[in-house]
Motif scaffolding. Structure first.
Motif, mmCIF file in Angstrom:
data_model
loop_
_atom_site.group_PDB
_atom_site.id
_atom_site.type_symbol
_atom_site.label_atom_id
_atom_site.label_comp_id
_atom_site.label_asym_id
_atom_site.label_seq_id
_atom_site.Cartn_x
_atom_site.Cartn_y
_atom_site.Cartn_z
ATOM 1 N N PRO A 168 -6.494 1.257 -7.902
ATOM 2 C CA PRO A 168 -7.254 2.153 -7.016
ATOM 3 C C PRO A 168 -6.500 3.421 -6.631
ATOM 4 O O PRO A 168 -7.135 4.438 -6.299
ATOM 5 N N TYR A 169 -5.173 3.402 -6.662
ATOM 6 C CA TYR A 169 -4.381 4.594 -6.370
ATOM 7 C C TYR A 169 -4.119 5.418 -7.635
ATOM 8 O O TYR A 169 -3.980 6.641 -7.561
ATOM 9 N N ALA A 202 -5.253 9.736 -8.894
ATOM 10 C CA ALA A 202 -4.072 10.525 -9.251
ATOM 11 C C ALA A 202 -4.112 10.933 -10.719
ATOM 12 O O ALA A 202 -3.757 12.073 -11.072
ATOM 13 N N LEU A 256 -2.600 -1.562 -7.664
ATOM 14 C CA LEU A 256 -2.139 -0.235 -8.061
ATOM 15 C C LEU A 256 -3.262 0.641 -8.605
ATOM 16 O O LEU A 256 -3.285 1.853 -8.361
ATOM 17 N N GLU A 300 0.821 -1.206 0.000
ATOM 18 C CA GLU A 300 0.000 0.000 0.000
ATOM 19 C C GLU A 300 0.860 1.262 0.000
ATOM 20 O O GLU A 300 0.546 2.232 -0.692
ATOM 21 N N GLU A 301 1.931 1.259 0.771
ATOM 22 C CA GLU A 301 2.821 2.424 0.800
ATOM 23 C C GLU A 301 3.506 2.636 -0.548
ATOM 24 O O GLU A 301 3.689 3.776 -0.997
ATOM 25 N N SER A 343 1.543 6.829 -6.849
ATOM 26 C CA SER A 343 0.490 7.725 -7.331
ATOM 27 C C SER A 343 0.943 9.182 -7.315
ATOM 28 O O SER A 343 0.515 9.974 -8.163
ATOM 29 N N LYS A 344 1.810 9.555 -6.383
ATOM 30 C CA LYS A 344 2.331 10.927 -6.344
ATOM 31 C C LYS A 344 3.251 11.204 -7.536
ATOM 32 O O LYS A 344 3.339 12.339 -8.009
ATOM 33 N N CYS A 367 2.259 1.789 -3.484
ATOM 34 C CA CYS A 367 1.245 2.307 -4.420
ATOM 35 C C CYS A 367 0.945 3.779 -4.140
ATOM 36 O O CYS A 367 0.721 4.558 -5.071
ATOM 37 N N ASN A 368 0.941 4.169 -2.874
ATOM 38 C CA ASN A 368 0.678 5.557 -2.523
ATOM 39 C C ASN A 368 1.789 6.477 -3.031
ATOM 40 O O ASN A 368 1.525 7.563 -3.573
#
Length: 464
Positions: free
Chosen positions: A44-45, A49, A42, A7-8, A14-15, A10-11
């Motif tokens: 959903p993120y 974005a 991936l 999750e981290e 997205s940035k 993917c977050n």
């Protein structure tokens, strides 16, 4: 250091999508997919974005021709979102085509066109701004696109006509189905009086056939009556002679019967229920072979009463209310893209100006993004803001909309010239400040003797 969770990762990925250089967002997403290796986790993120990137970068979409409107383009931004649309059913405005549409940010496709119309006052002012801005964009951005949108709610589409209820029939409803005539060559049913007597169609049609048919009917009736008389048993015949026992009884021994007044009426009353019971018994007994069963008397059905026509209640009409903003804002946007991937550079110019009638101001932001990536990665990202008062009346040959666009043109031209001056000073000032003018020896390098230099000995002599 602990490894990052999925999750981290993917977050963070997205940035990176939101910071993608102009014209390279697809390359960035493909590289991220290769690094993460899990599209299901991936996506959903990536979706939110990518939507943010598309709206902030003023993505250009193309629309097909519609009626008198030729093929044209529009911009996707926060300002072009249809007022009143929700996040689940987000729609965008195509002001030039007079339509709104849905957009798929992943597949970059347009669908579900619907009519879009502003009130007359807002539509007229928006059209003036769009005309002036399009002329300015064509002169300064050959490959650019412009858009003018209003925050006013669009007019509601005309309400669909109310459904007309079906007329209620006032005729009595019965179970009798009317006979359908002339529907085919149906076989004629046998005449009840004739029974099983065969009648040929040719004999009836022939001359004298009807008289012959009547004779056969009468003959059949006589035979039927004779058969019924012969079939009555002897036991049922009435007995006329009195029995010998009754004859031998002397008259003196016979009881005298005295009739009282009203006795006949009483007897009749007593005989009526007895007769009814006897009749019911006879109907219940099975008939002898060959005799037709006694048929119950036909009781005529009472005529069906006409039902009162009850009109159904009309369907409830949805109450629709036209929403309106007293002082709507108008957003003017321009985007110019230049892509030259063969020489490893891309660039984008974005401007966004908001006309606020309530505040009496026009405020704007200018963004310039440039990316050089030949054997390296150098990006330029600028942000310039400006504000000026809103004109209140036409001046000479210029309307209020024309004055707004003229002022915008002057501000953007001035900023463009400032950028050129900054680039001219980069080589003489900025880049020189990034490196030493002379090496540590304080002497210029003689490039003709580079092959003969021994770094260690030369440095030792220089320090001595």
């Amino acid at each position: 250091m602990a490894e990052l969770s999925l999750e981290e990762k993917c977050n963070l990925a997205s940035k990176l999508v939101e910071q993608a250089p102009p014209g390279q967002v697809n390359d960035v997403i493909n590289d991220i997919r290769a690094i993460i290796g899990n599209d299901e986790a991936l996506m959903p993120y990536i979706r939110p974005a990518l939507r943010t990137y598309i709206l902030t970068q003023l993505t250009v979409v193309e629309h097909p021709a519609s009626g008198d409107v030729p093929v044209h383009t529009s911009l996707l931004s926060e300002a072009t979102i249809l007022p009143g649309s929700t996040a689940e059913k987000e729609r965008f405005i195509d002001a030039e085509g007079g339509r709104s549409f849905a957009f798929d940010h992943i597949n970059m496709t347009i669908s579900e066109y619907e009519p879009y119309e502003l009130p007359a006052e807002e539509a007229a002012f928006r059209a003036e701004l769009a005309k002036s801005l399009a002329a300015y964009c064509k002169n300064h951005f050959p490959s650019g696109s412009s858009s003018v949108s209003s925050s006013q709610y669009p007019l509601l589409p005309p309400a669909p006509p109310a459904p007309v209820p079906a007329p209620v029939s006032e005729e009595p409803v019965t179970d009798v189905v009317p006979e359908q005539l002339n529907t085919g060559d149906a076989e004629p049913a046998p005449t009840p009086a004739v029974g099983d007597v065969e009648v040929k169609q040719e004999e009836v049609v022939a001359p004298g056939g009807l008289e012959k048919l009547d004779e056969e009917v009468e003959k059949a009736k006589e035979e039927e009556e004779g058969t019924e008389a012969a079939s009555v048993p002897e036991s049922t015949k009435p007995v006329v002679e009195e029995s010998s026992e009754a004859a031998s009884v002397p008259e003196a021994t016979k009881p005298e019967v005295t009739e009282e007044p009203g006795s006949e009426e009483a007897a009749k009353v007593e005989e009526e229920p007895a007769a009814a019971a006897e009749t019911a018994k006879v109907e219940d007994e099975p008939t002898e072979a060959g005799e037709p069963a006694a048929e119950a008397p036909e009781v005529p059905e009472p005529p069906a009463q006409a039902t009162e026509a009850v009109e159904p209640a009309p369907p409830a009409v949805e109450q629709r209310k036209q929403e309106r903003i007293e002082n709507p804002t108008y957003t003017l946007e321009i985007v110019g893209n230049r892509y030259n991937t063969a020489n490893f550079w891309t660039g984008r110019w974005r401007t966004r100006w908001v006309v606020d009638q309530a505040a009496g101001t026009v405020s704007g932001t200018i963004n310039v993004d440039v990316h050089y990536y030949e054997q390296g990665n150098v990006q330029l990202a600028t942000n310039h803001t400006s504000i000026f008062p809103l004109p209140t009346e036409a001046t000479g040959s210029q309307s209020i909309a024309s004055q707004i666009v003229t002022t915008i043109s002057k501000i953007e031209t001035t900023y463009h010239l400032e950028l050129n001056d900054v680039y001219g000073e980069l080589g003489d000032k900025v880049f020189r400040g990034l490196r030493r003018a002379l090496p540590v020896t304080r002497q210029k390098m003689e490039w003709e003797k580079v092959s003969g230099y021994t770094l260690g000995s030369d440095l030792t002599k220089a320090r001595a």
